[in-house]
Design an enzyme around this catalytic site. Sequence first.
Site, PDB file in Angstrom:
ATOM      1  N   HIS A  60      47.101  34.729  31.815  1.00 48.42           N
ATOM      2  CA  HIS A  60      47.409  34.482  30.398  1.00 48.42           C
ATOM      3  C   HIS A  60      47.541  35.820  29.656  1.00 48.42           C
ATOM      4  O   HIS A  60      48.472  36.020  28.881  1.00 48.42           O
ATOM      5  CB  HIS A  60      46.276  33.710  29.718  1.00 48.42           C
TER       6      HIS A  60
ATOM      7  N   LYS B  62      43.468  17.159  30.332  1.00 52.47           N
ATOM      8  CA  LYS B  62      42.471  18.027  30.978  1.00 52.47           C
ATOM      9  C   LYS B  62      41.156  17.972  30.229  1.00 52.47           C
ATOM     10  O   LYS B  62      41.136  18.056  29.007  1.00 52.47           O
ATOM     11  CB  LYS B  62      42.964  19.488  30.973  1.00 52.47           C
TER      12      LYS B  62
HETATM   13  P1  ADP Z   1      48.380  24.046  29.320  1.00 53.17           P
HETATM   14  O1  ADP Z   1      47.286  23.032  29.512  1.00 53.17           O
HETATM   15  O2  ADP Z   1      49.078  23.933  27.989  1.00 53.17           O
HETATM   16  O3  ADP Z   1      49.343  24.170  30.467  1.00 53.17           O
HETATM   17  P2  ADP Z   1      47.184  26.553  30.198  1.00 53.17           P
HETATM   18  O4  ADP Z   1      46.089  27.311  29.536  1.00 53.17           O
HETATM   19  O5  ADP Z   1      46.925  25.987  31.532  1.00 53.17           O
HETATM   20  O6  ADP Z   1      47.600  25.434  29.157  1.00 53.17           O
HETATM   21  O7  ADP Z   1      48.484  27.469  30.266  1.00 53.17           O
HETATM   22  C1  ADP Z   1      49.084  27.976  29.105  1.00 53.17           C
HETATM   23  C2  ADP Z   1      50.379  28.690  29.498  1.00 53.17           C
HETATM   24  O8  ADP Z   1      50.071  29.839  30.262  1.00 53.17           O
HETATM   25  C3  ADP Z   1      51.318  27.830  30.364  1.00 53.17           C
HETATM   26  O9  ADP Z   1      52.664  28.095  30.015  1.00 53.17           O
HETATM   27  C4  ADP Z   1      51.037  28.319  31.755  1.00 53.17           C
HETATM   28  O10 ADP Z   1      52.150  28.125  32.612  1.00 53.17           O
HETATM   29  C5  ADP Z   1      50.762  29.797  31.492  1.00 53.17           C
HETATM   30  N1  ADP Z   1      49.927  30.378  32.541  1.00 53.17           N
HETATM   31  C6  ADP Z   1      48.794  29.867  33.065  1.00 53.17           C
HETATM   32  N2  ADP Z   1      48.307  30.646  34.040  1.00 53.17           N
HETATM   33  C7  ADP Z   1      49.155  31.693  34.128  1.00 53.17           C
HETATM   34  C8  ADP Z   1      49.227  32.842  34.981  1.00 53.17           C
HETATM   35  N3  ADP Z   1      48.340  33.042  35.967  1.00 53.17           N
HETATM   36  N4  ADP Z   1      50.238  33.720  34.800  1.00 53.17           N
HETATM   37  C9  ADP Z   1      51.158  33.508  33.825  1.00 53.17           C
HETATM   38  N5  ADP Z   1      51.180  32.427  33.009  1.00 53.17           N
HETATM   39  C10 ADP Z   1      50.189  31.535  33.154  1.00 53.17           C
END
Ligand code: ADP
Length: 162
Positions: A18, A42
Site C-alpha cells: 500500500h 471483510k
Molecule cells: P480493498 O478491501 O478495498 O481491496 P485493500 O486494503 O485490500 O482494500 O486494498 C486497497 C488497494 O490497495 C487495492 O487497490 C489493492 O489492490 C491495493 N493493494 C493491496 N495490496 C497491495 C500491494 N501489495 N501492492 C500494491 N497494491 C496493493
Amino acid sequence: MKKIALFPGSFDPLTMGHLDTIRRGAQLFDELIIGVFINSNKKSVFTTEEKVTLIEDAVQDIPNVRVIYQETELTVTTAKRLGATILLRGIRSIKDYEYERDIMEMNHHLDSEIETVFLLARSKYSHISSSLLKEVLLFGGDVKPYLPENVYQLMMKKREEE
Ligand code: ADP
C-alpha cells in the site's frame, strides 16, 4: 485545476505494498487522500481509529498526503465531496485486475466524471496482502519486511495480547 486523487481501501492493516502505491501516487497528483473504508465482505482486525493513526504515522514525510475515513458513504460520493476527480487503486495480479475492473465499471456507472487510475504493484510487493500477512503472523512467520515499523509493532502487541 488542482488534481486531487482518493486512494480508497480497507487497509487492515497498511502494508509496504500500500505504502509503495501511496508514495508513487503522491508524485502523480497535487493531493492524495487516503480513504479508510469499510469493506462489507471483510471482517476487520484493526479498528478504523487504529488504521487511520497507523497510516498517518507512516505517511508523515509525504507532504501532499492526508488520511480520512468513511463508514457509510459510496466511494464516489466521498470523492465528489472532497473535490477528488480520480480514484487510485493498485493491481497485483490478474485476480486483482478482474475485481478492480468490476469496481471501476460500477464507479463509472455511479459517477462518470470520476476516473480510476491503476498502478501496477512492484514485483517485490505483488504477492502480499493484508490478509496473507495476518495469517502468516498468526502462526509465527516473519513478515517484518512487508510492514511499516509502526504497523509491525502494533501487530506483535495484538498477537501477544491474544
Ligand atoms: P480493498 O478491501 O478495498 O481491496 P485493500 O486494503 O485490500 O482494500 O486494498 C486497497 C488497494 O490497495 C487495492 O487497490 C489493492 O489492490 C491495493 N493493494 C493491496 N495490496 C497491495 C500491494 N501489495 N501492492 C500494491 N497494491 C496493493
